[in-house]
Design a protein around this motif. Structure first.
Motif, PDB file in Angstrom:
ATOM      1  N   LYS A  65      -6.632  -3.336  -2.974  1.00 16.09           N
ATOM      2  CA  LYS A  65      -6.682  -3.427  -1.727  1.00 16.09           C
ATOM      3  C   LYS A  65      -5.008  -3.837  -1.345  1.00 16.09           C
ATOM      4  O   LYS A  65      -4.508  -4.625  -1.835  1.00 16.09           O
ATOM      5  CB  LYS A  65      -7.545  -4.449  -1.324  1.00 16.09           C
ATOM      6  N   MET A  66      -4.451  -3.209  -0.438  1.00 13.69           N
ATOM      7  CA  MET A  66      -2.911  -3.443  -0.230  1.00 13.69           C
ATOM      8  C   MET A  66      -3.216  -3.889   1.435  1.00 13.69           C
ATOM      9  O   MET A  66      -3.865  -3.606   2.332  1.00 13.69           O
ATOM     10  CB  MET A  66      -2.560  -2.151  -0.119  1.00 13.69           C
ATOM     11  N   ASP A  67      -2.304  -4.985   1.562  1.00 12.27           N
ATOM     12  CA  ASP A  67      -2.049  -5.526   2.890  1.00 12.27           C
ATOM     13  C   ASP A  67      -0.602  -5.422   3.527  1.00 12.27           C
ATOM     14  O   ASP A  67      -0.386  -6.057   4.643  1.00 12.27           O
ATOM     15  CB  ASP A  67      -2.368  -7.205   2.957  1.00 12.27           C
ATOM     16  N   GLN A  68       0.036  -4.774   2.792  1.00 15.65           N
ATOM     17  CA  GLN A  68       1.492  -4.437   3.243  1.00 15.65           C
ATOM     18  C   GLN A  68       1.919  -3.016   2.876  1.00 15.65           C
ATOM     19  O   GLN A  68       2.183  -2.881   1.614  1.00 15.65           O
ATOM     20  CB  GLN A  68       2.468  -5.451   2.929  1.00 15.65           C
ATOM     21  N   VAL A  69       2.159  -2.235   3.891  1.00 15.79           N
ATOM     22  CA  VAL A  69       2.455  -1.072   3.544  1.00 15.79           C
ATOM     23  C   VAL A  69       3.717  -0.693   4.336  1.00 15.79           C
ATOM     24  O   VAL A  69       4.155  -1.034   5.671  1.00 15.79           O
ATOM     25  CB  VAL A  69       1.666   0.352   3.885  1.00 15.79           C
ATOM     26  N   ASP A  70       5.006  -0.154   3.723  1.00 12.45           N
ATOM     27  CA  ASP A  70       6.327   0.222   3.998  1.00 12.45           C
ATOM     28  C   ASP A  70       6.702   1.383   3.758  1.00 12.45           C
ATOM     29  O   ASP A  70       6.400   2.042   2.786  1.00 12.45           O
ATOM     30  CB  ASP A  70       7.234  -0.806   3.490  1.00 12.45           C
ATOM     31  N   LEU A  71       7.649   1.944   4.711  1.00  8.35           N
ATOM     32  CA  LEU A  71       8.043   3.322   4.614  1.00  8.35           C
ATOM     33  C   LEU A  71       9.563   2.991   4.309  1.00  8.35           C
ATOM     34  O   LEU A  71      10.225   2.550   4.879  1.00  8.35           O
ATOM     35  CB  LEU A  71       7.868   4.121   5.877  1.00  8.35           C
ATOM     36  N   ILE A 108      14.540   0.662   4.552  1.00 13.63           N
ATOM     37  CA  ILE A 108      13.062   0.670   4.542  1.00 13.63           C
ATOM     38  C   ILE A 108      12.665  -0.327   5.575  1.00 13.63           C
ATOM     39  O   ILE A 108      13.232  -1.250   6.134  1.00 13.63           O
ATOM     40  CB  ILE A 108      12.633  -0.265   3.320  1.00 13.63           C
ATOM     41  N   SER A 109      11.367   0.023   6.208  1.00 14.61           N
ATOM     42  CA  SER A 109      10.811  -0.639   7.270  1.00 14.61           C
ATOM     43  C   SER A 109       9.174  -0.753   7.315  1.00 14.61           C
ATOM     44  O   SER A 109       8.598   0.146   6.431  1.00 14.61           O
ATOM     45  CB  SER A 109      11.429  -0.380   8.572  1.00 14.61           C
ATOM     46  N   ALA A 110       8.416  -1.555   8.135  1.00 14.09           N
ATOM     47  CA  ALA A 110       7.115  -1.432   7.924  1.00 14.09           C
ATOM     48  C   ALA A 110       6.547   0.017   8.435  1.00 14.09           C
ATOM     49  O   ALA A 110       6.956   0.530   9.499  1.00 14.09           O
ATOM     50  CB  ALA A 110       6.737  -2.297   8.985  1.00 14.09           C
ATOM     51  N   ARG A 111       5.507   0.384   7.817  1.00 16.97           N
ATOM     52  CA  ARG A 111       4.814   1.517   7.991  1.00 16.97           C
ATOM     53  C   ARG A 111       4.296   1.622   9.494  1.00 16.97           C
ATOM     54  O   ARG A 111       4.066   0.321  10.053  1.00 16.97           O
ATOM     55  CB  ARG A 111       3.662   1.773   7.157  1.00 16.97           C
ATOM     56  N   GLY A 112       4.335   2.423  10.470  1.00 11.90           N
ATOM     57  CA  GLY A 112       3.888   2.584  11.727  1.00 11.90           C
ATOM     58  C   GLY A 112       5.362   2.639  12.579  1.00 11.90           C
ATOM     59  O   GLY A 112       5.180   2.949  13.681  1.00 11.90           O
ATOM     60  N   GLU A 113       6.442   2.536  11.982  1.00 11.84           N
ATOM     61  CA  GLU A 113       7.743   2.871  12.773  1.00 11.84           C
ATOM     62  C   GLU A 113       8.451   3.992  12.192  1.00 11.84           C
ATOM     63  O   GLU A 113       9.580   4.066  12.053  1.00 11.84           O
ATOM     64  CB  GLU A 113       8.774   1.484  12.489  1.00 11.84           C
ATOM     65  N   GLY A 114       7.883   5.065  11.802  1.00 15.09           N
ATOM     66  CA  GLY A 114       8.398   6.109  11.206  1.00 15.09           C
ATOM     67  C   GLY A 114       9.649   6.966  11.979  1.00 15.09           C
ATOM     68  O   GLY A 114      10.670   7.015  11.275  1.00 15.09           O
TER      69      GLY A 114
END
Length: 436
Positions: free
Chosen positions: A179-185, A231-237
């Motif tokens: 399980k993942m609780d942090q996803v970054d792009l 790199i930044s949080a996923r959801g801010e593509g």
């Protein structure tokens, strides 16, 4: 074939490997090396042909160097003695060190060299081999001591234990239930530059604390090429893509054509995420093991891979499910006692960084103890967790900075309040073109 498995092999007409490792990146190669050095029959499976490109800055810090096989020669493209820090392009300051801080490598060469060391230790490599799934019960499994690794073409490989090191979109991780609780792009460009530009960057990297909460950018020089990424949080593509474009333009590099442009999702495990299931272990990105603040993953891959290989050997020797479970729990304990503690401090640092990037920038560029701590961590003299554990001043500073404002809202690099990034939200990210 395992000497204890001649009967199973004859019935199914298949050899039974002691350890099968899925994925030949730093984690998988380290696991294969550790198991092979112990004298076990090891099969290393990789879906790509080697060498292959990976989206990665390629920074080799002290903990990574300390985790390499004996005699491993790092293929450094540059040695870093200076770091330029900026706050979204402003308040730029360079700090220098007489001693090397860390080295820079290209992943294709580095990964291939790790695999070669695993092969020299006795591991057998199969490339161009995708894994579809693993089965621990059913007709493909001859006994309770065996795991079936089903390949993409339908072939079945049998093993006494399996190590999943197949990246952040791991099929083995899905089997284990990670399980993942942090996803970054992360987005990156490899930019060839002329000698005059390369000379300006030799021995120096740039770290830019970015405009989005928790974001940052980097420039890593590697001879005639600059690795530039953000790199930044996923959801801010879209905003992350703009940040990279603006960052490259601000550096005066927009006129140079990248040889490679790529993207990648990094994933950090939840604290309660499993690390095993039956005779199957996961390590590296497949387990969500990386430093949450910097998203540094190579040292976590090397260290967790070595541990996974060592405990996979013990699991391969287990004669029943109870003993296998005991060894798997010991592996989990070793991971959590070391890398897990580091990740806990990294999560706190990320939360602080999201709220107060300016404070961290001022500290690391203006306070000698903060700079010395950065240098010690990159050299491997200590870790984030070790720093907090052994230095009262660092512990007090972390506690003070970790106090949230009354409204609980983070602060951006520009000093404006903003909503906290939802790193687990799958919506709003253009994943086309990203590599997992």
């Amino acid at each position: 074939m395992s000497s204890e498995n001649a009967d199973a092999g004859s019935v199914h007409d298949e050899p039974v490997w002691d350890v099968v490792v899925v994925g030949a990146g730093p984690a998988g190669a380290s696991a294969a090396y550790a198991a092979a050095v112990a004298g076990r029959r090891v099969l290393l499976l990789e879906k790509a042909e080697l060498p292959r490109y990976k989206t990665c800055g390629g920074g080799i810090i002290g903990p990574s160097r300390d985790s390499l096989p004996p005699g491993f020669e790092l293929p450094f493209k540059d040695r870093v003695h200076a770091v330029t820090f900026s706050l979204n392009g402003k308040l730029t300051r360079t700090r220098r060190s007489k001693r090397m801080l860390f080295g820079l490598i290209n992943r294709p060469e580095f990964d291939a060299s790790l695999v070669e060391h695993a092969q020299k230790a006795g591991a057998v490599l199969r490339t161009g081999t995708a894994v579809s799934r693993v089965e621990q019960h059913g007709p493909a499994v001859p006994d309770r001591r065996t795991v079936a690794v089903v390949l993409g073409d339908g072939e079945t490989v049998l093993a006494r234990s399996v190590v999943g090191a197949d990246g952040s979109a791991s099929r083995i991780g899905a089997h284990v239930g990670v399980k993942m609780d942090q996803v970054d792009l992360g987005l990156e460009a490899e930019i060839p530059v002329p000698p005059t530009v390369a000379e300006d960057w030799a021995g120096r990297v740039l770290i830019d604390w970015g405009p989005l909460p928790g974001s940052y950018g980097w420039v890593f020089p590697k001879g005639d090429t600059l690795t530039v990424g953000v790199i930044s949080a996923r959801g801010e593509g879209s905003a992350t893509k703009r940040y990279l474009e603006d960052f490259i333009a601000r550096l005066g590099l927009a006129g140079f054509e990248p040889s490679v442009s790529s993207g990648h999702l990094t994933r950090c495990r939840s604290e309660d995420s499993p690390l095993s299931r039956g005779r199957v272990l996961v390590c590296g990105d497949a387990a969500g093991l990386l430093e949450p603040w910097t998203r540094e993953g190579i040292s976590f891959a090397l260290r967790s891979g070595r541990l996974a290989g060592e405990w996979a050997v013990r699991i391969s020797e287990a004669h029943d499910a109870v003993d296998a479970r005991r060894q798997a729990l010991n592996y989990a304990f070793a991971i959590k006692a070391g890398l897990g503690v580091e990740m806990g401090v990294g999560r706190r640092m990320l939360a602080i960084f999201e709220r107060r990037p300016g404070v961290l920038h001022a500290a690391i560029t203006g306070l000698r103890p903060a700079w010395n701590a950065f240098a010690d961590i990159t050299r491997g003299s200590t870790t984030l967790a070790g720093l907090v554990r052994t230095r009262p001043l660092a512990r007090r500073a972390l506690d003070v900075l970790d106090r949230r404002p009354a409204d609980g809202r983070p602060v951006t690099a520009a000093g404006e309040e903003s909503a906290s990034p939802d790193r687990s939200d799958p919506k709003g990210v253009p994943e086309a073109g990203t590599r997992e």
